[in-house]
Motif scaffolding. Structure first.
Motif, PDB file in Angstrom:
ATOM      1  N   LEU A  81       0.832  -1.217   0.000  1.00 27.95           N
ATOM      2  CA  LEU A  81       0.000   0.000   0.000  1.00 27.95           C
ATOM      3  C   LEU A  81       0.861   1.260   0.000  1.00 27.95           C
ATOM      4  O   LEU A  81       0.589   2.210  -0.741  1.00 27.95           O
ATOM      5  N   SER A  85       1.158   4.174  -3.058  1.00 29.98           N
ATOM      6  CA  SER A  85       0.544   5.469  -2.731  1.00 29.98           C
ATOM      7  C   SER A  85       1.133   6.580  -3.593  1.00 29.98           C
ATOM      8  O   SER A  85       2.337   6.579  -3.873  1.00 29.98           O
ATOM      9  N   ARG A  86       0.245   7.519  -3.971  1.00 26.70           N
ATOM     10  CA  ARG A  86       0.690   8.497  -4.960  1.00 26.70           C
ATOM     11  C   ARG A  86       0.972   9.890  -4.400  1.00 26.70           C
ATOM     12  O   ARG A  86       1.278  10.809  -5.138  1.00 26.70           O
ATOM     13  N   ALA A  90      -0.932  10.294   1.332  1.00 29.01           N
ATOM     14  CA  ALA A  90      -1.407   8.907   1.181  1.00 29.01           C
ATOM     15  C   ALA A  90      -0.413   7.931   1.803  1.00 29.01           C
ATOM     16  O   ALA A  90      -0.806   6.961   2.463  1.00 29.01           O
ATOM     17  N   CYS A  94      -1.461   5.485   4.778  1.00 32.85           N
ATOM     18  CA  CYS A  94      -1.341   4.029   4.608  1.00 32.85           C
ATOM     19  C   CYS A  94      -0.362   3.454   5.631  1.00 32.85           C
ATOM     20  O   CYS A  94      -0.543   2.313   6.086  1.00 32.85           O
ATOM     21  N   PRO A 142      -6.660   6.139   5.960  1.00 38.66           N
ATOM     22  CA  PRO A 142      -6.443   6.209   4.504  1.00 38.66           C
ATOM     23  C   PRO A 142      -7.742   6.445   3.724  1.00 38.66           C
ATOM     24  O   PRO A 142      -7.731   7.117   2.690  1.00 38.66           O
ATOM     25  N   LEU A 146      -7.747   9.464   1.249  1.00 41.53           N
ATOM     26  CA  LEU A 146      -7.813   9.151  -0.188  1.00 41.53           C
ATOM     27  C   LEU A 146      -9.131   9.574  -0.819  1.00 41.53           C
ATOM     28  O   LEU A 146      -9.183   9.834  -2.020  1.00 41.53           O
ATOM     29  N   ILE A 259      -9.059  -0.075   0.316  1.00 34.07           N
ATOM     30  CA  ILE A 259      -8.012   0.962   0.424  1.00 34.07           C
ATOM     31  C   ILE A 259      -7.019   0.847  -0.734  1.00 34.07           C
ATOM     32  O   ILE A 259      -6.595   1.849  -1.317  1.00 34.07           O
ATOM     33  N   LEU A 260      -6.704  -0.412  -1.107  1.00 33.62           N
ATOM     34  CA  LEU A 260      -5.787  -0.619  -2.244  1.00 33.62           C
ATOM     35  C   LEU A 260      -6.404  -0.041  -3.525  1.00 33.62           C
ATOM     36  O   LEU A 260      -5.729   0.634  -4.304  1.00 33.62           O
ATOM     37  N   ALA A 263      -6.265   3.675  -3.399  1.00 35.60           N
ATOM     38  CA  ALA A 263      -4.914   4.246  -3.457  1.00 35.60           C
ATOM     39  C   ALA A 263      -4.299   4.192  -4.846  1.00 35.60           C
ATOM     40  O   ALA A 263      -3.380   4.944  -5.163  1.00 35.60           O
ATOM     41  N   THR A 264      -4.821   3.273  -5.687  1.00 35.85           N
ATOM     42  CA  THR A 264      -4.168   3.082  -7.007  1.00 35.85           C
ATOM     43  C   THR A 264      -4.931   3.780  -8.138  1.00 35.85           C
ATOM     44  O   THR A 264      -6.027   4.266  -7.949  1.00 35.85           O
TER      45      THR A 264
END
Ligand SMILES: [Zn+2]
Length: 264
Positions: A81, A85-86, A90, A94, A142, A146, A259-260, A263-264
């Motif tokens: 994670l 994260s970007r 984030a 995470c 998160p 996010l 959350i994944l 986050a992506t």
């Protein structure tokens, strides 16, 4: 559970500071204790050993193994994670989530697998129960960062973390509180952001919000099993507590996936 009541000193005779009785002598050395008190200590030690043996004999064989198995997965999942994260925010959010998950499953595995004596048991039980509030706030962190606009994000984080800190203080200071009193506190904090679900759906999409709700329902089912102590399929191998642990893992998997995705 007897551990919870064993925290008060066995003798309540500490002398008050005063003339001829300076404060630094306020502890009564054990060697000065009358024979009755020494006898009580020996009896307490014997009782402690018997309680430990009984507790070990009563624990279902699977106690703690599920969370022990999930710990490395939670650690690896947390690293993934953080890696995907970007933004800095984030990454931080995470990381908070990953740490709260590792603390939850790691402490639970250590607490439930080992035999710790009354004092160790009392400390680990407090940490185990405090960690539930931590994972609730840790999971929202998160999701809020996010998926929510900044203002709402701050409100939700303030509410869940204040609630978690209050809950942690409650479990640490009153570990002997009745199950019917503290279990609903977990459920209440868990559902505190139910009004944010449309915002989660708006920003994250329907898969994210379905997974958040599914995770919430699975955690709630776990809390209900824990509160009612049933179903209790196999008290020798896989009891109600193991059903509860299995539900927390399913809930965690649902929230992790949400959350994944977010986050992506
Ligand atoms: Zn447990």
């Amino acid at each position: 559970m007897i551990a919870e009541d064993s925290e008060t000193p066995s003798h309540g005779r500490e002398p008050q500071p005063g003339p001829g009785n300076p404060p630094h002598t306020s502890r009564v050395p054990v060697m000065d204790a009358p024979p009755a008190a020494t006898g009580r200590l020996t009896a307490a030690t014997g009782l402690e050993a018997r309680v430990e043996r009984a507790a070990t004999a009563l624990k279902p064989r699977m106690r703690g193994w599920l969370h022990a198995g999930v710990f490395p997965l939670a650690l690896a999942g947390g690293i993934v994670l953080i890696a995907v994260s970007r933004s800095g925010a984030a990454v931080a959010a995470c990381a908070v989530y990953a740490v709260s998950a590792c603390l939850l499953f790691g402490t639970s595995a250590v607490y439930h697998r080992g035999t710790w004596g009354l004092r160790g048991e009392a400390v680990l039980r407090r940490l185990d129960h405090a960690n539930i509030f931590l994972i609730i706030a840790g999971t929202y962190t998160p999701l809020a960062v996010l998926l929510l606009p900044e203002g709402q994000q701050r409100v939700l984080l303030a509410v869940v973390w204040a609630g978690a800190l209050a809950g942690i203080a409650f479990r640490i200071l009153w570990i002997g509180a009745p199950r019917w009193l503290y279990t609903p506190c977990y459920i209440a904090l868990g559902w505190v952001a139910v009004f944010n679900l449309p915002d989660f759906a708006h920003a994250g999409g329907s898969a994210v919000v379905v997974l958040v709700i599914a995770g919430g329902l699975l955690y709630t089912a776990g809390a209900v099993v824990y509160g009612l102590k049933r179903p209790d399929p196999s008290p020798a191998w896989f009891g109600f507590h193991e059903v509860f642990h299995a539900l927390t893992i399913a809930a965690f998997a649902a929230h992790y996936t949400a959350i994944l995705l977010a986050a992506t």
